[in-house]
Enzyme design. Structure first.
Site, PDB file in Angstrom:
ATOM      1  N   LYS A  42       0.825  -1.191   0.000  1.00 26.11           N
ATOM      2  CA  LYS A  42       0.000   0.000   0.000  1.00 26.11           C
ATOM      3  C   LYS A  42       0.868   1.253   0.000  1.00 26.11           C
ATOM      4  O   LYS A  42       0.431   2.328  -0.374  1.00 26.11           O
ATOM      5  CB  LYS A  42      -0.881   0.046   1.252  1.00 26.11           C
ATOM      6  N   GLY A  43       2.093   1.120   0.431  1.00 29.86           N
ATOM      7  CA  GLY A  43       2.943   2.282   0.671  1.00 29.86           C
ATOM      8  C   GLY A  43       3.182   3.192  -0.502  1.00 29.86           C
ATOM      9  O   GLY A  43       3.323   4.401  -0.338  1.00 29.86           O
ATOM     10  N   GLU A 100       7.737   1.821  -6.266  1.00 32.77           N
ATOM     11  CA  GLU A 100       7.792   1.453  -4.845  1.00 32.77           C
ATOM     12  C   GLU A 100       8.105   2.693  -4.010  1.00 32.77           C
ATOM     13  O   GLU A 100       8.791   3.611  -4.476  1.00 32.77           O
ATOM     14  CB  GLU A 100       8.859   0.364  -4.657  1.00 32.77           C
ATOM     15  N   ASP A 101       7.598   2.694  -2.790  1.00 33.87           N
ATOM     16  CA  ASP A 101       7.832   3.839  -1.913  1.00 33.87           C
ATOM     17  C   ASP A 101       9.258   3.888  -1.380  1.00 33.87           C
ATOM     18  O   ASP A 101       9.899   4.934  -1.393  1.00 33.87           O
ATOM     19  CB  ASP A 101       6.817   3.874  -0.765  1.00 33.87           C
ATOM     20  N   ASP A 104      14.852  -0.610   0.906  1.00 35.56           N
ATOM     21  CA  ASP A 104      15.574  -0.785   2.155  1.00 35.56           C
ATOM     22  C   ASP A 104      16.605  -1.889   1.954  1.00 35.56           C
ATOM     23  O   ASP A 104      17.620  -1.674   1.307  1.00 35.56           O
ATOM     24  CB  ASP A 104      14.542  -1.117   3.248  1.00 35.56           C
ATOM     25  N   LYS A 132      17.249   3.704   1.042  1.00 33.08           N
ATOM     26  CA  LYS A 132      18.122   3.553   2.219  1.00 33.08           C
ATOM     27  C   LYS A 132      19.284   2.664   1.801  1.00 33.08           C
ATOM     28  O   LYS A 132      19.370   1.502   2.182  1.00 33.08           O
ATOM     29  CB  LYS A 132      17.375   2.889   3.372  1.00 33.08           C
ATOM     30  N   PHE A 153      13.683   5.299  10.553  1.00 36.06           N
ATOM     31  CA  PHE A 153      12.334   4.812  10.312  1.00 36.06           C
ATOM     32  C   PHE A 153      11.489   6.015   9.922  1.00 36.06           C
ATOM     33  O   PHE A 153      11.387   6.982  10.670  1.00 36.06           O
ATOM     34  CB  PHE A 153      11.773   4.103  11.540  1.00 36.06           C
ATOM     35  N   VAL A 154      10.908   5.978   8.696  1.00 34.65           N
ATOM     36  CA  VAL A 154      10.183   7.130   8.177  1.00 34.65           C
ATOM     37  C   VAL A 154       8.708   6.817   7.961  1.00 34.65           C
ATOM     38  O   VAL A 154       8.329   5.669   7.694  1.00 34.65           O
ATOM     39  CB  VAL A 154      10.818   7.642   6.864  1.00 34.65           C
ATOM     40  N   ASP A 160       4.010   4.032   6.408  1.00 35.74           N
ATOM     41  CA  ASP A 160       3.241   3.929   7.642  1.00 35.74           C
ATOM     42  C   ASP A 160       3.993   3.236   8.761  1.00 35.74           C
ATOM     43  O   ASP A 160       5.048   2.646   8.563  1.00 35.74           O
ATOM     44  CB  ASP A 160       1.962   3.141   7.378  1.00 35.74           C
ATOM     45  N   ARG A 166       0.109   7.264   6.982  1.00 39.06           N
ATOM     46  CA  ARG A 166       0.257   7.266   5.527  1.00 39.06           C
ATOM     47  C   ARG A 166      -0.230   8.585   4.906  1.00 39.06           C
ATOM     48  O   ARG A 166       0.253   8.992   3.860  1.00 39.06           O
ATOM     49  CB  ARG A 166      -0.557   6.131   4.889  1.00 39.06           C
TER      50      ARG A 166
END
Length: 178
Positions: A42-43, A100-101, A104, A132, A153-154, A160, A166
């Site tokens: 969902k990001g 993609e958001d 990582d 990241k 952590f964002v 979210d 979000r």
């Protein structure tokens, strides 16, 4: 542990400018072509919608959704990628861009890339809003990158913590709630 909204890492204005820049790059690369944009739910949905609006008439932009899970209610990946909803579009012979958001460890995008390459698209590229880079454990070839960020952590702009935050229009550092 619970989290709250911390300082702004990337402002709403910075996000808007970067999305326009990424959109211009993609328009230039795919002018006059059909591209199927794949939103990783969902990001990425907010970034995805804003990015698609930048395509204009120059690109025949179509889209589909792929829902995965690797975080759950945690702040770190479980290391296991689960497909919760697969594409409804046949991508064989098509130009595809995964949107993609955040990138990582690379586990999720590496898995998704492999899965979609097996479906024989004409081309397959990746567009990520946040990278990241220092957390990477899996190699991932990203053509379009918004921002390189530190190992924080964002939350916000689609990202979210356990389903919260979000809706924020900018990206924030999440801080532990006291």
């Amino acid at each position: 542990m619970k989290y709250r909204i911390g300082r702004v890492l990337i402002s709403e204005g910075q996000l808007r400018e970067k999305v326009k820049e990424l959109g211009a790059q993609i328009r230039e690369d795919y002018k006059g072509e059909k591209v199927i944009f794949v939103c990783v739910l969902k990001g990425a949905v907010i970034f995805f919608a804003d990015l698609l609006r930048e395509m204009g008439p120059e690109v025949d932009a179509q889209f589909d959704f792929l829902a995965i899970s690797s975080y759950g209610a945690s702040t770190v990946s479980s290391g296991i990628v689960k497909i919760q909803e697969d594409l409804s579009t046949d991508i064989h012979g098509e130009n595809v861009i995964i949107v993609e958001d955040i990138l990582d460890t690379g586990l999720s995008l590496s898995y998704i890339s492999k899965l979609l390459r097996e479906r024989a698209p004409k081309s397959l590229e990746i567009c990520v809003l946040l990278d990241k880079e220092e957390r990477r454990t899996q190699p991932v070839n990203v053509k379009y990158t918004g921002f390189k960020i530190p190992d924080e952590f964002v939350i916000g702009y689609g990202l979210d913590y356990a389903g919260h935050f979000r809706h924020l229009p900018s990206v924030h550092i999440a801080e532990p709630a006291e």
